[in-house]
Design a protein around this motif. Sequence first.
Motif, mmCIF file in Angstrom:
data_model
loop_
_atom_site.group_PDB
_atom_site.id
_atom_site.type_symbol
_atom_site.label_atom_id
_atom_site.label_comp_id
_atom_site.label_asym_id
_atom_site.label_seq_id
_atom_site.Cartn_x
_atom_site.Cartn_y
_atom_site.Cartn_z
ATOM 1 N N VAL A 35 0.833 -1.196 0.000
ATOM 2 C CA VAL A 35 0.000 0.000 0.000
ATOM 3 C C VAL A 35 0.871 1.250 0.000
ATOM 4 O O VAL A 35 1.917 1.296 0.661
ATOM 5 N N SER A 80 -2.159 -1.299 -3.678
ATOM 6 C CA SER A 80 -3.262 -0.412 -3.325
ATOM 7 C C SER A 80 -2.710 0.971 -3.004
ATOM 8 O O SER A 80 -1.585 1.118 -2.523
ATOM 9 N N VAL A 84 -3.887 4.868 -1.216
ATOM 10 C CA VAL A 84 -4.839 5.624 -0.405
ATOM 11 C C VAL A 84 -4.542 7.103 -0.594
ATOM 12 O O VAL A 84 -3.407 7.539 -0.401
ATOM 13 N N TRP A 133 -6.789 11.509 -6.533
ATOM 14 C CA TRP A 133 -7.462 10.209 -6.478
ATOM 15 C C TRP A 133 -8.233 9.940 -7.770
ATOM 16 O O TRP A 133 -8.168 8.841 -8.330
ATOM 17 N N VAL A 168 -7.534 6.808 -10.372
ATOM 18 C CA VAL A 168 -8.579 5.837 -10.731
ATOM 19 C C VAL A 168 -8.778 5.805 -12.245
ATOM 20 O O VAL A 168 -8.906 4.732 -12.848
ATOM 21 N N ARG A 201 -5.685 -0.904 -6.941
ATOM 22 C CA ARG A 201 -6.887 -0.330 -6.336
ATOM 23 C C ARG A 201 -6.529 0.989 -5.656
ATOM 24 O O ARG A 201 -5.581 1.057 -4.883
ATOM 25 N N PHE A 202 -7.321 2.006 -5.946
ATOM 26 C CA PHE A 202 -7.106 3.317 -5.345
ATOM 27 C C PHE A 202 -8.329 3.672 -4.494
ATOM 28 O O PHE A 202 -9.460 3.622 -4.970
ATOM 29 N N TYR A 203 -8.070 4.041 -3.230
ATOM 30 C CA TYR A 203 -9.142 4.336 -2.286
ATOM 31 C C TYR A 203 -9.123 5.811 -1.918
ATOM 32 O O TYR A 203 -8.064 6.384 -1.627
ATOM 33 N N PHE A 204 -10.292 6.416 -1.931
ATOM 34 C CA PHE A 204 -10.439 7.807 -1.501
ATOM 35 C C PHE A 204 -10.696 7.789 0.001
ATOM 36 O O PHE A 204 -11.821 7.589 0.453
ATOM 37 N N ALA A 205 -9.634 7.964 0.779
ATOM 38 C CA ALA A 205 -9.745 7.812 2.230
ATOM 39 C C ALA A 205 -8.528 8.435 2.900
ATOM 40 O O ALA A 205 -7.530 8.780 2.252
ATOM 41 N N TYR A 248 -5.458 7.733 5.347
ATOM 42 C CA TYR A 248 -4.705 6.545 5.754
ATOM 43 C C TYR A 248 -4.775 6.298 7.265
ATOM 44 O O TYR A 248 -4.541 5.179 7.720
ATOM 45 N N LEU A 266 -7.076 3.555 7.990
ATOM 46 C CA LEU A 266 -6.780 2.283 7.335
ATOM 47 C C LEU A 266 -6.154 1.300 8.326
ATOM 48 O O LEU A 266 -5.329 1.677 9.160
#
Length: 250
Positions: free
Chosen positions: A130, A153, A155, A162, A166, A177-181, A183, A186
């Motif tokens: 990550v 991944s 974040v 982001w 994506v 995989r890219f997450y809008f969050a 860290y 996480l």
Amino acid sequence: MKLSIGLKSLLLQLLSLGLTYLLLFAIQFFWGASLSIFLALFLHCCIASVAALVLRFDWWWGVIQFSFPLLVVFFYWQSLPSFVYLIGLLMLSLLYWSTYRTQVPYYPSKSTLIDPLLNLLPVAERFNFVDLGSGMGGLLLDLSKRNQLGQFSGVEIAPLPWLVSVTRALFYRSPVRFYFANYIDLDLSQFRIVFCYLSPAAMSELWAKVSTEMLPGSLFLSYEFVVPGVEPDLCIELAQDGSMLYGWRI
């Protein structure tokens, strides 16, 4: 109430402006001299920048404090339509988002990181990797193409980077995989390798999370920034530009 670094920076600009006016008044009163608008602006920039360093802001805030008044005056003299500033504000907000709170500005990763990171990745077993603060996603997309065993991944808390990452993953049909969050929310125990390129201000808090959540045998990597008071197990100098990649084995 604890003030955010952004609000402190704004207050510092206002106080520096007030001090500049006092100095200009003193120069006029005691010596009968007056400074040009350019010298007065330069004086204000210097006061704001030095004050930021004296108050122990991170070094880049000194640069920001010096540059901000110059940019304000420059764009004022351009007589641009008001909607240009609105668009600029929107784009910068989407790019930097919560920098004022996290103290982590947007740092794009460099291509010189690819080979050193690849040398640290497993080559005989599957693993989860990550990137905390993955930006536009270029680093992860490149790593994923060159190591098929990893589940990569990213974040990212800023909307614009982001969204770009994506879109790039979809375009290249990448499994990344890219997450809008954030860290901070996480669970790091699910990753064997955690990489970050953040800022000195974030490293102590992140280390507390890393040392609590990451499992034994995992690896924490940081580009350029060390964990205060914690000796790294790996120090890899990137020959191309002399920057450093640090690693801690958990």
